[in-house]
Design a protein around this motif. Structure first.
Motif, PDB file in Angstrom:
ATOM      1  N   VAL A 254       0.835  -1.205   0.000  1.00  0.00           N
ATOM      2  CA  VAL A 254       0.000   0.000   0.000  1.00  0.00           C
ATOM      3  C   VAL A 254       0.871   1.256   0.000  1.00  0.00           C
ATOM      4  O   VAL A 254       0.573   2.235  -0.687  1.00  0.00           O
ATOM      5  CB  VAL A 254      -0.953  -0.006   1.220  1.00  0.00           C
ATOM      6  N   THR A 255       1.959   1.220   0.749  1.00  0.00           N
ATOM      7  CA  THR A 255       2.868   2.358   0.748  1.00  0.00           C
ATOM      8  C   THR A 255       3.475   2.568  -0.633  1.00  0.00           C
ATOM      9  O   THR A 255       3.533   3.699  -1.141  1.00  0.00           O
ATOM     10  CB  THR A 255       3.981   2.150   1.792  1.00  0.00           C
ATOM     11  N   LEU A 256       3.925   1.487  -1.276  1.00  0.00           N
ATOM     12  CA  LEU A 256       4.486   1.599  -2.621  1.00  0.00           C
ATOM     13  C   LEU A 256       3.447   2.091  -3.624  1.00  0.00           C
ATOM     14  O   LEU A 256       3.791   2.760  -4.601  1.00  0.00           O
ATOM     15  CB  LEU A 256       5.041   0.251  -3.075  1.00  0.00           C
ATOM     16  N   ASP A 257       2.175   1.766  -3.388  1.00  0.00           N
ATOM     17  CA  ASP A 257       1.106   2.226  -4.281  1.00  0.00           C
ATOM     18  C   ASP A 257       1.011   3.751  -4.317  1.00  0.00           C
ATOM     19  O   ASP A 257       0.492   4.321  -5.284  1.00  0.00           O
ATOM     20  CB  ASP A 257      -0.252   1.670  -3.825  1.00  0.00           C
ATOM     21  N   HIS A 258       1.487   4.394  -3.265  1.00  0.00           N
ATOM     22  CA  HIS A 258       1.363   5.841  -3.172  1.00  0.00           C
ATOM     23  C   HIS A 258       2.556   6.582  -3.763  1.00  0.00           C
ATOM     24  O   HIS A 258       2.697   7.801  -3.561  1.00  0.00           O
ATOM     25  CB  HIS A 258       1.163   6.262  -1.709  1.00  0.00           C
ATOM     26  N   ALA A 259       3.438   5.876  -4.465  1.00  0.00           N
ATOM     27  CA  ALA A 259       4.582   6.513  -5.116  1.00  0.00           C
ATOM     28  C   ALA A 259       4.724   5.964  -6.524  1.00  0.00           C
ATOM     29  O   ALA A 259       4.546   4.773  -6.758  1.00  0.00           O
ATOM     30  CB  ALA A 259       5.860   6.262  -4.316  1.00  0.00           C
ATOM     31  N   ASP A 260       5.044   6.844  -7.482  1.00  0.00           N
ATOM     32  CA  ASP A 260       5.179   6.419  -8.876  1.00  0.00           C
ATOM     33  C   ASP A 260       6.591   5.976  -9.220  1.00  0.00           C
ATOM     34  O   ASP A 260       6.799   4.946  -9.841  1.00  0.00           O
ATOM     35  CB  ASP A 260       4.756   7.563  -9.815  1.00  0.00           C
ATOM     36  N   GLU A 261       7.592   6.770  -8.861  1.00  0.00           N
ATOM     37  CA  GLU A 261       8.974   6.496  -9.239  1.00  0.00           C
ATOM     38  C   GLU A 261       9.686   5.674  -8.172  1.00  0.00           C
ATOM     39  O   GLU A 261       9.412   5.820  -6.978  1.00  0.00           O
ATOM     40  CB  GLU A 261       9.736   7.806  -9.445  1.00  0.00           C
ATOM     41  N   PRO A 262      10.623   4.788  -8.578  1.00  0.00           N
ATOM     42  CA  PRO A 262      11.358   3.984  -7.593  1.00  0.00           C
ATOM     43  C   PRO A 262      12.067   4.806  -6.530  1.00  0.00           C
ATOM     44  O   PRO A 262      12.054   4.461  -5.355  1.00  0.00           O
ATOM     45  CB  PRO A 262      12.355   3.207  -8.461  1.00  0.00           C
ATOM     46  N   ALA A 263      12.713   5.900  -6.936  1.00  0.00           N
ATOM     47  CA  ALA A 263      13.420   6.725  -5.956  1.00  0.00           C
ATOM     48  C   ALA A 263      12.443   7.341  -4.957  1.00  0.00           C
ATOM     49  O   ALA A 263      12.713   7.399  -3.751  1.00  0.00           O
ATOM     50  CB  ALA A 263      14.208   7.817  -6.664  1.00  0.00           C
ATOM     51  N   SER A 264      11.284   7.792  -5.453  1.00  0.00           N
ATOM     52  CA  SER A 264      10.268   8.342  -4.568  1.00  0.00           C
ATOM     53  C   SER A 264       9.708   7.267  -3.650  1.00  0.00           C
ATOM     54  O   SER A 264       9.443   7.513  -2.467  1.00  0.00           O
ATOM     55  CB  SER A 264       9.129   8.961  -5.386  1.00  0.00           C
ATOM     56  N   ALA A 265       9.541   6.060  -4.196  1.00  0.00           N
ATOM     57  CA  ALA A 265       9.051   4.941  -3.391  1.00  0.00           C
ATOM     58  C   ALA A 265      10.019   4.622  -2.269  1.00  0.00           C
ATOM     59  O   ALA A 265       9.620   4.375  -1.126  1.00  0.00           O
ATOM     60  CB  ALA A 265       8.842   3.716  -4.283  1.00  0.00           C
ATOM     61  N   GLY A 266      11.320   4.637  -2.576  1.00  0.00           N
ATOM     62  CA  GLY A 266      12.314   4.371  -1.553  1.00  0.00           C
ATOM     63  C   GLY A 266      12.282   5.408  -0.450  1.00  0.00           C
ATOM     64  O   GLY A 266      12.398   5.079   0.739  1.00  0.00           O
ATOM     65  N   ARG A 267      12.094   6.661  -0.845  1.00  0.00           N
ATOM     66  CA  ARG A 267      12.050   7.734   0.153  1.00  0.00           C
ATOM     67  C   ARG A 267      10.805   7.622   1.029  1.00  0.00           C
ATOM     68  O   ARG A 267      10.876   7.787   2.250  1.00  0.00           O
ATOM     69  CB  ARG A 267      12.062   9.085  -0.560  1.00  0.00           C
ATOM     70  N   LEU A 268       9.669   7.320   0.409  1.00  0.00           N
ATOM     71  CA  LEU A 268       8.435   7.154   1.176  1.00  0.00           C
ATOM     72  C   LEU A 268       8.529   5.947   2.104  1.00  0.00           C
ATOM     73  O   LEU A 268       8.122   6.008   3.270  1.00  0.00           O
ATOM     74  CB  LEU A 268       7.247   7.009   0.225  1.00  0.00           C
ATOM     75  N   LEU A 269       9.079   4.825   1.593  1.00  0.00           N
ATOM     76  CA  LEU A 269       9.230   3.631   2.421  1.00  0.00           C
ATOM     77  C   LEU A 269      10.161   3.899   3.593  1.00  0.00           C
ATOM     78  O   LEU A 269       9.924   3.419   4.712  1.00  0.00           O
ATOM     79  CB  LEU A 269       9.779   2.485   1.579  1.00  0.00           C
ATOM     80  N   ALA A 270      11.228   4.657   3.355  1.00  0.00           N
ATOM     81  CA  ALA A 270      12.151   4.968   4.446  1.00  0.00           C
ATOM     82  C   ALA A 270      11.441   5.769   5.541  1.00  0.00           C
ATOM     83  O   ALA A 270      11.622   5.511   6.737  1.00  0.00           O
ATOM     84  CB  ALA A 270      13.344   5.748   3.914  1.00  0.00           C
ATOM     85  N   PHE A 271      10.612   6.720   5.127  1.00  0.00           N
ATOM     86  CA  PHE A 271       9.868   7.534   6.085  1.00  0.00           C
ATOM     87  C   PHE A 271       8.867   6.686   6.867  1.00  0.00           C
ATOM     88  O   PHE A 271       8.810   6.745   8.106  1.00  0.00           O
ATOM     89  CB  PHE A 271       9.144   8.652   5.337  1.00  0.00           C
TER      90      PHE A 271
END
Length: 401
Positions: A330-347
């Protein structure tokens, strides 16, 4: 023309083999992210007696690494930018191996707490970087590979819980804890082999722009709370379910098998999520099913822990096992780009693990002051009720970064 097609075919086969090796390496790494924690519960009373730890200190053996997982995850973006996800994950696995092996030599209360802290940092590095790696290498199959990764994490916990009491009688609890450094070393070898493939290097070497900070998004904070409380259920069960049943009269072996059975159900649920998640673009239905299963299992523990032990293990295992990968997906669903996904997942993982670290410590404090862990299950049930309300907020079409 035929020569061109032959080149394409060979290139496809090489890429397919590389992806398969990468998946094997991902699962091998995942198997080593929980044994250092899961092996403690079934022999926790023995560890307390041998090391001089109090119940509160024993709770810190789980709380400390989980808390540091959170702090380490917050630094995941910086780690990815400085050394890359492949090297960062390799470093994390190496740290886990060394932390486990150190328990063979330094098994006092101070040594156990220090190795728990170091292990937490290694796990944090892997957990902060692996989702972004998966998003990059498997952009069309993120849900399935994340499900396998999560299943590997729970599979490692299953093996550790099932073997802890028996191995401790055979080689001692100190050596039992230290032996978990060996599969970590094997995973490091597999990871280095998979990471050296041309396809993997090519796909992970790219740099992408990162979107706005998750700090500015209310939905990101909701995801953080959701992940934290949900993971708190996992850490609470991992640390204190075996001591709870030992206190009720079960043997160390039986308590360990109960935790192993629960985590085996987590593996089943993780595999189910991996196989079926693509059928549910709206994740709220699966999230609700997982949360109600956890709530029902907690009610069994609170009301009839002995007579309803088997249903409790099944319900908790299936619910927790599905909730963990679903939270990441679900967290990954809220980000489009891999780098953005990594940043959101880290947070999300950073703050979430800090929240989750409170649960086993609070349970240890309750046990030290009241000699009763039932209150901890009530506390967790209230948290799950909150998550049921939050889950309905995660619409599939919204993006944060």
């Amino acid at each position: 023309m035929l020569q061109h097609q032959d080149v394409q075919r060979k290139s496809h086969e090489a890429s397919s083999a590389s992806n398969t090796l990468s998946i094997i390496a991902v699962v091998a790494v995942a198997l080593n992210l929980r044994p250092a924690l899961a092996a403690l519960g079934p022999v926790l009373d023995r560890i307390e007696a041998g090391s001089g730890l109090t119940s509160t200190g024993a709770g810190a053996l789980t709380t400390l690494p989980v808390f540091l997982m959170g702090l380490g995850a917050l630094a995941g973006s910086s780690l990815q930018q400085s050394i890359g996800d492949r090297r960062g994950i390799a470093l994390g696995v190496a740290i886990i191996a060394l932390a486990c092996i150190s328990r063979l030599l330094w098994f006092s209360s101070a040594g156990l707490l220090a190795s728990a802290a170091v292990c937490g940092l290694g796990i944090a590095a892997v957990q902060a970087l692996m989702p972004g790696f998966i998003k990059r290498v498997f952009p069309l199959d993120v849900g399935r590979v994340m499900g396998l990764y999560s299943t590997g994490i729970m599979g490692g916990a299953t093996m550790a819980a099932a073997t802890a009491a028996g191995l401790s009688r055979f080689v001692g609890w100190e050596a039992m804890l230290g032996l978990w450094g060996l599969p970590a070393l094997l995973a490091l070898v597999l990871w280095k082999g998979a990471s050296s493939s041309d396809a993997c290097v090519k796909q992970t070497a790219s740099r992408q722009t990162v979107g706005r900070s998750p700090l500015k998004s209310g939905k990101a904070w909701l995801l953080l709370i959701f992940f934290g409380v949900g993971t708190g259920a996992y850490t609470l069960v991992l640390a204190w379910l075996p001591p709870f049943y030992i206190q009720l009269g079960r043997s160390e072996d039986i308590a360990g098998y109960m935790l192993a059975g629960l985590t085996l159900m987590e593996v089943v649920a993780g595999l189910a999520v991996s196989a079926l998640i693509n059928r549910f673009p709206d994740r709220r239905g699966p999230l609700a099913a997982a949360l109600f299963a956890i709530l029902a299992g907690l009610i069994c523990l609170i009301t009839m822990p002995l007579t309803m032990a088997l249903p409790a293990m099944i319900l908790l295992g299936l619910g927790i096992g599905a909730l963990f990968p679903l939270s990441l997906i679900v967290t990954l669903d809220h980000a489009d780009e891999p780098a953005s996904a990594g940043r959101l997942l880290a947070f999300v993982q950073g703050g979430g693990y800090i929240i989750a670290s409170v649960m086993p410590f609070a349970a240890g404090w309750l046990r030290a002051h009241s000699d009763d862990l039932s209150q901890a299950w009530v506390m967790m049930a209230l948290g799950i009720g909150l998550l049921i309300l939050l889950a309905m907020r995660f619409a599939p079409e919204e993006r944060i970064v």
